[in-house]
Scaffold this motif. Structure first.
Motif, PDB file in Angstrom:
ATOM      1  N   PHE A  80       0.830   4.343  -2.965  1.00 33.39           N
ATOM      2  CA  PHE A  80       0.631   5.765  -2.706  1.00 33.39           C
ATOM      3  C   PHE A  80       1.854   6.570  -3.097  1.00 33.39           C
ATOM      4  O   PHE A  80       1.740   7.682  -3.585  1.00 33.39           O
ATOM      5  CB  PHE A  80       0.252   6.016  -1.243  1.00 33.39           C
TER       6      PHE A  80
ATOM      7  N   LYS B 186      -9.849   5.895 -10.285  1.00 28.76           N
ATOM      8  CA  LYS B 186     -11.264   5.708 -10.665  1.00 28.76           C
ATOM      9  C   LYS B 186     -11.468   5.909 -12.168  1.00 28.76           C
ATOM     10  O   LYS B 186     -12.474   6.505 -12.587  1.00 28.76           O
ATOM     11  CB  LYS B 186     -12.167   6.623  -9.847  1.00 28.76           C
TER      12      LYS B 186
ATOM     13  N   ASP C 183      -7.358   1.875 -10.729  1.00 23.90           N
ATOM     14  CA  ASP C 183      -8.532   1.777  -9.852  1.00 23.90           C
ATOM     15  C   ASP C 183      -8.566   2.940  -8.862  1.00 23.90           C
ATOM     16  O   ASP C 183      -9.621   3.517  -8.608  1.00 23.90           O
ATOM     17  CB  ASP C 183      -8.555   0.441  -9.102  1.00 23.90           C
ATOM     18  N   GLU C 184      -7.393   3.273  -8.311  1.00 22.82           N
ATOM     19  CA  GLU C 184      -7.311   4.389  -7.361  1.00 22.82           C
ATOM     20  C   GLU C 184      -7.729   5.704  -8.027  1.00 22.82           C
ATOM     21  O   GLU C 184      -8.368   6.550  -7.414  1.00 22.82           O
ATOM     22  CB  GLU C 184      -5.888   4.511  -6.819  1.00 22.82           C
TER      23      GLU C 184
ATOM     24  N   THR D 128       1.673   7.123  -6.877  1.00 19.28           N
ATOM     25  CA  THR D 128       0.744   8.156  -7.319  1.00 19.28           C
ATOM     26  C   THR D 128       1.201   9.529  -6.856  1.00 19.28           C
ATOM     27  O   THR D 128       0.963  10.515  -7.544  1.00 19.28           O
ATOM     28  CB  THR D 128      -0.700   7.880  -6.860  1.00 19.28           C
TER      29      THR D 128
ATOM     30  N   THR E  27       0.806  -1.216   0.000  1.00 20.39           N
ATOM     31  CA  THR E  27       0.000   0.000   0.000  1.00 20.39           C
ATOM     32  C   THR E  27       0.841   1.269   0.000  1.00 20.39           C
ATOM     33  O   THR E  27       0.610   2.153  -0.814  1.00 20.39           O
ATOM     34  CB  THR E  27      -1.010  -0.027   1.165  1.00 20.39           C
TER      35      THR E  27
END
Length: 94
Positions: free
Chosen positions: A19, A92, A89-90, A22, A15
């Motif tokens: 992050f 969207k 997916d993050e 991104t 995880t």
């Protein structure tokens, strides 16, 4: 039970890396991925999920990109298919 613990541990370790990826992207593409990176790229938030994934895979193998191809190849080099899909997916993307 051991499988569940291993899955949770791997997910917890992955995880922060997602992050971090991104966060690095936002430096050029904008906080909401609304900018053309360095005035040259497509606007990521306007891409479809399939186009985004194809672009990331293309940057990895050198078959996609224009002027910023070399920079992006380095940015996506450590991402596997699961990480690329997780980023899409993050964001969207549809």
């Amino acid at each position: 039970m051991n499988k569940i613990i291993k899955i949770v541990a791997v997910t917890a370790l992955m995880t922060p890396a997602l992050f971090a990826n991104t966060a690095a992207c936002k430096g050029c593409h904008g906080a909401d991925f609304e900018k053309k990176a360095l005035g040259k790229s497509k606007v990521v938030k306007d891409m479809s999920k399939a186009d985004f994934i194809a672009a990331m895979k293309g940057y990895k193998d050198g078959s996609y990109g224009g002027a910023m191809k070399g920079m992006m190849k380095g940015q996506v080099a450590k991402l596997d298919e699961a990480a690329i899909t997780a980023i899409a997916d993050e964001l969207k993307l549809k």
